[in-house]
Enzyme design. Structure first.
Site, mmCIF file in Angstrom:
data_model
loop_
_atom_site.group_PDB
_atom_site.id
_atom_site.type_symbol
_atom_site.label_atom_id
_atom_site.label_comp_id
_atom_site.label_asym_id
_atom_site.label_seq_id
_atom_site.Cartn_x
_atom_site.Cartn_y
_atom_site.Cartn_z
ATOM 1 N N GLU A 82 0.851 -1.181 0.000
ATOM 2 C CA GLU A 82 0.000 0.000 0.000
ATOM 3 C C GLU A 82 0.891 1.237 0.000
ATOM 4 O O GLU A 82 1.766 1.372 0.858
ATOM 5 C CB GLU A 82 -0.914 0.032 1.229
ATOM 6 C CG GLU A 82 -2.068 -0.935 1.168
ATOM 7 C CD GLU A 82 -3.004 -0.785 2.361
ATOM 8 O OE1 GLU A 82 -2.841 0.191 3.140
ATOM 9 O OE2 GLU A 82 -3.886 -1.643 2.528
ATOM 10 N N ASP B 126 -5.298 9.393 9.756
ATOM 11 C CA ASP B 126 -3.904 9.033 10.015
ATOM 12 C C ASP B 126 -3.457 9.486 11.397
ATOM 13 O O ASP B 126 -3.773 10.586 11.850
ATOM 14 C CB ASP B 126 -2.974 9.654 8.969
ATOM 15 C CG ASP B 126 -3.174 9.039 7.596
ATOM 16 O OD1 ASP B 126 -3.574 7.867 7.546
ATOM 17 O OD2 ASP B 126 -2.936 9.724 6.586
#
Length: 256
Positions: free
Chosen positions: A48, A59
């Site tokens: 990824e 995040d």
């Protein structure tokens, strides 16, 4: 069978979960990123690649800091895709490639252009954490026309019926978020992970990839066998390792 699903099924047939490391594009710097990419390409099942964004709502601090630094250095999505395309014929390995990024940069690039350039770069999947299922048709159509899977995300707050809805027509795998929160390595898996995985097993036919919080292979032993994922995603711990000067190959070896 989609190529991403095939890679996960092949790893499972060999008696192990598929390995999906996450790299923020061009981190810690462009040269170090490509060195890490090449090392992972020879051992991971899927890679990824995180597309940096200025407002990464899903995040944690490690990935957020990586994105900030890469953006400050002048990152551009088009450069990444062009570099991937240029390297496609001479790659050291055959890991599947997935882009993970937020909707805004993809819309700015243009969905049709993104799909065309990503396909030319060998990308097989795309994850867009801030794109609701109900608004995903344009992205799904643009990517799907080029054979690129739009990977759905489900989590502890996703009911079984909605899991089935999100996975309906999906390809590749389903990303199971282990916690209600942001990415980042944690000392232990959240208590609800086993229940979330069991619910996803009932609702989804595709392989399940578990992420958000994984940093050590020993964490999987915390789950009962029936709740263990088909694939594991690890990012923050790897990024910290790379930022400290460690090699991706050494980190990946822990999971083998």
């Amino acid at each position: 069978m989609h190529t991403l699903e095939a890679k996960i099924r092949a790893a499972n047939a060999a008696g192990r979960p598929a390995l999906i490391p996450f790299l923020t594009a061009h981190f810690p710097d462009r040269a170090a990123f490509w060195t890490a990419f090449d090392e992972l390409d020879g051992g991971a099942d899927i890679i990824e690649i995180g597309v940096p964004f200025s407002d990464p709502v899903a995040d944690g601090p490690v990935v957020e800091d990586a994105s900030r630094r890469v953006l400050a250095a002048g990152f551009h999505l088009g450069d990444l895709l062009a570099e991937l395309a240029a390297r496609r014929e001479r790659r050291a390995g055959s890991a599947g490639l997935v882009l993970m990024g937020y909707l805004n940069p993809f819309l700015s690039h243009g969905l049709e252009r993104l799909a065309e350039e990503a396909a030319a770069a060998g990308v097989s999947g795309c994850i867009i954490p801030d794109l609701p299922h109900e608004e995903a048709d344009p992205a799904r159509a643009a990517l799907g026309a080029r054979g690129i899977a739009l990977i759905p995300l489900v989590g502890p707050n996703t009911g079984e019926e909605r899991m089935t809805l999100c996975a309906d027509g999906a390809q590749g795998y389903v990303y199971v978020v282990s916690v209600m929160g942001v990415t980042g390595e944690r000392a232990a898996l959240a208590p609800r992970v086993a229940e979330t995985m069991a619910r996803a097993r009932r609702a989804v036919r595709l392989p399940l990839a578990l992420g958000f919080g994984l940093g050590r292979p020993e964490q999987l032993a915390e789950l009962p066998p029936e709740a263990r994922p088909d694939a594991v995603v690890f990012g923050s711990a790897l990024l910290r390792h790379l930022d400290a000067g460690g090699s991706a190959a050494d980190f990946l070896r822990r999971w083998r």
